[in-house]
Design a protein around this motif. Structure first.
Motif, short mmCIF file in Angstrom:
data_model
loop_
_atom_site.label_atom_id
_atom_site.label_comp_id
_atom_site.label_asym_id
_atom_site.label_seq_id
_atom_site.Cartn_x
_atom_site.Cartn_y
_atom_site.Cartn_z
N ARG A 358 11.98 60.85 150.69
CA ARG A 358 13.32 60.26 150.77
C ARG A 358 13.31 58.89 150.14
N ARG A 359 14.08 58.74 149.11
CA ARG A 359 14.21 57.44 148.48
C ARG A 359 15.07 56.53 149.34
N GLY A 360 14.98 55.24 149.06
CA GLY A 360 15.87 54.28 149.71
C GLY A 360 15.36 53.84 151.06
N TYR A 361 16.25 53.18 151.80
CA TYR A 361 15.88 52.60 153.09
C TYR A 361 16.20 53.55 154.23
N ALA A 362 17.41 54.07 154.22
CA ALA A 362 17.82 54.99 155.28
C ALA A 362 18.80 56.01 154.68
N PRO A 363 18.66 57.26 155.06
CA PRO A 363 19.50 58.30 154.45
C PRO A 363 20.97 58.24 154.86
N LEU A 364 21.27 57.40 155.85
CA LEU A 364 22.63 57.39 156.38
C LEU A 364 22.92 56.06 157.04
N MET A 365 24.18 55.61 156.92
CA MET A 365 24.59 54.42 157.65
C MET A 365 25.77 54.79 158.55
N LEU A 366 25.69 54.34 159.77
CA LEU A 366 26.62 54.81 160.79
C LEU A 366 27.23 53.60 161.51
#
Ligand code: ZN
Ligand code: ZN
Length: 685
Positions: A358-366
């Motif tokens: 998984r690229r990036g920091y977090a797959p989702l922001m909530l």
């Protein structure tokens, strides 16, 4: 010939007729320049002209180029590829003839100094008995008729040395050899090995080489001067003058499937080309695709096995970490067991890898207040949170001087959200657009950037690098990371599947898989196979020399057959079970699949077209074809287009391409709607 059909490298299903000037003699396969529109184009004489065009209307061929003509086998291959993949013939020719200024010669310029090769870490041990035996079998195929051999050997068993011997044999006959590699742009180590063995640099072909280099390589290939060509999938369509052997390394690799533009599977097209050109093919893998495995077991392909690691290295131990039994604290993702293993191995002066696809920091922001999530405005996908500055999303490159002091990523202010499907980006928002709450967003789940942040908390002194981009801007930086790792200037490499591929790191002893279950979710029929291949490949990085390797798999479902197969090392049982499951479900390799993707900006038009396709009167019960769908594609919106899928399944003997073509020919969709055929689909997005 007075009038000829010229196929142009453009998306046309057939060629165009041109007049042959008095003083010109043309034969089929000749490369010519013809007027086209208001300009001119390269083209290839495909045969005699057929169309009755009044003399005043027909245009004349401008020039015949002094290049070896495309052979009959090559032209048949292009015709066949276009037929099989339901692609325009001209689009396939474009892959064989991807250059325009064919007569341009290179400007004389100073020779650049050769690229400095990184230090060498390979074993130079003699071939083992198993390798010698394999070599004899492969060498025996050279110079003979069409054959396919699966070279199946565990990671680190020395498959490359074995097929190098086959290359040497073919080279002795003054022939050309093509080697396909996934991620060729990153294959520094492969090239280095090749150069040491053969004393010259092969011609390299992939989409990132400069137009000038591309032109020079193409000419050398067409003239038969480039003896060994190593390339990405597109290299398979080039007009080799004197091809004698084709090798597909990591034949199971998903990147051999081209999914944009002309859709095809490079491994399968290589086998087809071998049939037309009557030459041997070697497919190489430690984790063969089920298709190739099945073909080897049923005798359709020859099989050569290398069962043991070469040079005394042993297979790594596999440790399963049941995440239900060893929970992690909030917002951390690395279990105590894995933390300890990483710390110990680095303290001992060895290297480690952490893998998370998984690229990036977090797959989702909530939003914590109202649970609002950020979706891409163009695609049905969540926006992925990134914490890094700059263009190369997910790629954090630490300068040499920086390697000793990894900073927590959170200090970098410029976070942003990105869609991994269309690359749409926005700055990280502070106000929730749904409820108006300020600074109430929570990052959900880990990406490699977040893992590296966590690593910095318990391994503050470790030299850490993150390799995670599939964006090609970062190729040079990734090469740097690979050589830094090989030269032991990195203690811990964190990355996505880029780090799983073929690298040889002598000091690597621990590989940790942060989320081994990640690839198993979703309804993809190949999920288990693919996850197994990826994790097995990754495990193969560990303990390739003196150090014994250990692989840690963090899983919430350690009882899953994929995890069990990795744990026991019993590959055969797993593959046999997968084959049986495919047989029971009547899925490939026991049947054939083709899908149609219907896409367009107007949802109603897309749905209507998809329904018309599904109800089309063409499928007779006798044809042994079942058409499933239409159903909304898993990525229902992509780059602003709505998408529906239909899936056709047929017996092995059914002519599926003709069926698919006939099916879409029956439907006249609105202009805004496109129908794409994917024969033998491997992904179902
Ligand atoms: Zn909210
Ligand atoms: Zn998007």
């Amino acid at each position: 010939m007075k009038q000829v059909e010229i196929l142009l490298p453009a998306a046309a299903p057939h060629g165009f007729d041109y007049r042959v000037p008095e003083n010109m003699i043309l034969t089929a396969g000749d490369i010519v320049t013809v007027p086209f529109g208001h300009s001119e184009s390269l083209g290839v004489v495909w045969g005699a002209g057929k169309v009755d065009i009044p003399p005043g209307k027909i245009k004349s061929v401008r020039k015949r180029h002094e290049f070896p003509p495309l052979s009959p086998a090559m032209r048949q291959f292009i015709d066949w590829v276009a037929w099989y993949n339901c692609a325009p013939k001209g689009a396939v020719l474009k892959m064989a003839l991807p250059i325009s200024d064919i007569d341009k010669e290179p400007r004389k310029k100073k020779e650049a100094p050769p690229e400095k090769l990184p230090a060498r870490h390979f074993n130079l041990a003699e071939l083992s008995d198993a390798q010698k035996k394999a070599t004899v079998i492969l060498e025996d195929k050279i110079g003979k008729e069409f054959s396919v051999t699966l070279l199946d050997g565990v990671t680190g068993s020395g498959k490359t040395e074995v097929y190098f011997d086959a290359i040497a044999k073919a080279l002795a006959n003054e022939s050309q050899i093509l080697v396909l590699l996934p991620e060729i742009a990153l294959s520094v180590q492969w090239l280095e090995r090749f150069e040491r063995r053969f004393g010259f640099t092969p011609a390299v072909w992939h989409s990132e080489i400069t137009p000038v280099k591309k032109r020079e390589a193409w000419k050398a290939i067409a003239r038969g001067e480039a003896k060994v060509v190593v390339g990405a999938r597109s290299a398979l369509f080039l007009p080799y003058r004197n091809l004698a052997l084709m090798i597909v390394d990591e034949e199971h690799d998903q990147s051999y499937k081209q999914e944009d533009g002309t859709i095809y599977h490079a491994r399968d097209m290589t086998v087809a080309r071998g049939m037309f050109e009557k030459l041997p093919i070697i497919l190489v893998s430690a984790t063969p695709s089920l298709e190739s495995y099945h073909n080897a077991k049923t005798g359709k392909y020859a099989e050569v096995s290398l069962p043991a690691r070469h040079g005394g290295a042993v297979m790594p131990d596999v440790e399963m970490i049941d995440m239900r039994q060893s929970p992690v604290s909030a917002n951390t993702f690395i279990s105590p067991i894995l933390r300890t293993a990483l710390a110990e191995t680095i303290a001992q002066g060895h290297q480690a890898m952490l893998f998370l696809n998984r690229r990036g920091y977090a797959p989702l922001m909530l939003c914590r207040r109202c649970a609002h999530r950020f979706e891409c405005p163009q695609c049905s996908s969540w926006m992925v949170m990134h914490k890094k500055r700059g263009q190369n999303s997910g790629l954090r490159i630490q300068e040499e001087k920086d390697l000793f002091s990894p900073k927590p990523e959170s200090r970098i202010p410029n976070s942003y959200l990105a869609c991994h499907y269309c690359n749409y980006r926005m700055p990280e928002p502070r106000i929730c657009p749904a409820c108006g709450a300020k600074d109430q967003f929570a990052a959900c789940g880990p990406g490699v950037e977040r893992v590296s942040e966590e690593v910095a908390t318990f391994l503050p002194k470790a030299r850490v690098a993150v390799m995670a981009s599939d964006s090609m801007d970062g190729i040079k930086d990734m090469k740097n990371i690979i050589s830094s790792m090989a030269e032991r200037r990195i203690d811990l490499l964190i990355g996505t599947q880029m780090i799983a591929k073929g690298h040889h790191f002598a000091g690597l002893s621990v590989v940790g898989v942060v989320d081994a279950d990640l690839g198993l979710s979703g309804g993809d029929p190949r999920a288990a196979e693919r996850t197994y291949q990826l994790l097995h490949q990754l495990s193969g990085r560990a303990g390739r020399e003196q150090v014994k390797g250990t692989v840690y798999l963090q899983s919430f479902m350690p009882e899953h057959p994929v995890m069990q197969a990795l744990l026991s090392g019993d590959r055969e049982t797993f593959l046999q079970a997968e084959l049986q499951a495919r047989r029971n479900a009547d899925m490939p390799p026991f049947s054939r699949l083709a899908s149609i993707i219907v896409e367009g900006a107007t949802e109603a038009d897309v749905i209507k077209t998809a329904k018309t396709l599904a109800s089309s009167s063409i499928h007779h019960p006798a044809s042994n074809i079942s058409l499933l769908g239409p159903s909304p594609a898993p990525i229902y919106r992509l780059r602003g287009k709505y998408r529906y899928r239909l899936l056709a399944r047929a017996g092995r003997s059914v002519n599926l391409p003709d069926f698919m073509r006939a099916l879409i020919d029956m439907v006249k969709p609105p202009k805004s709607v496109r129908m794409k055929i994917d024969i033998d689909p491997v992904r179902f997005l």
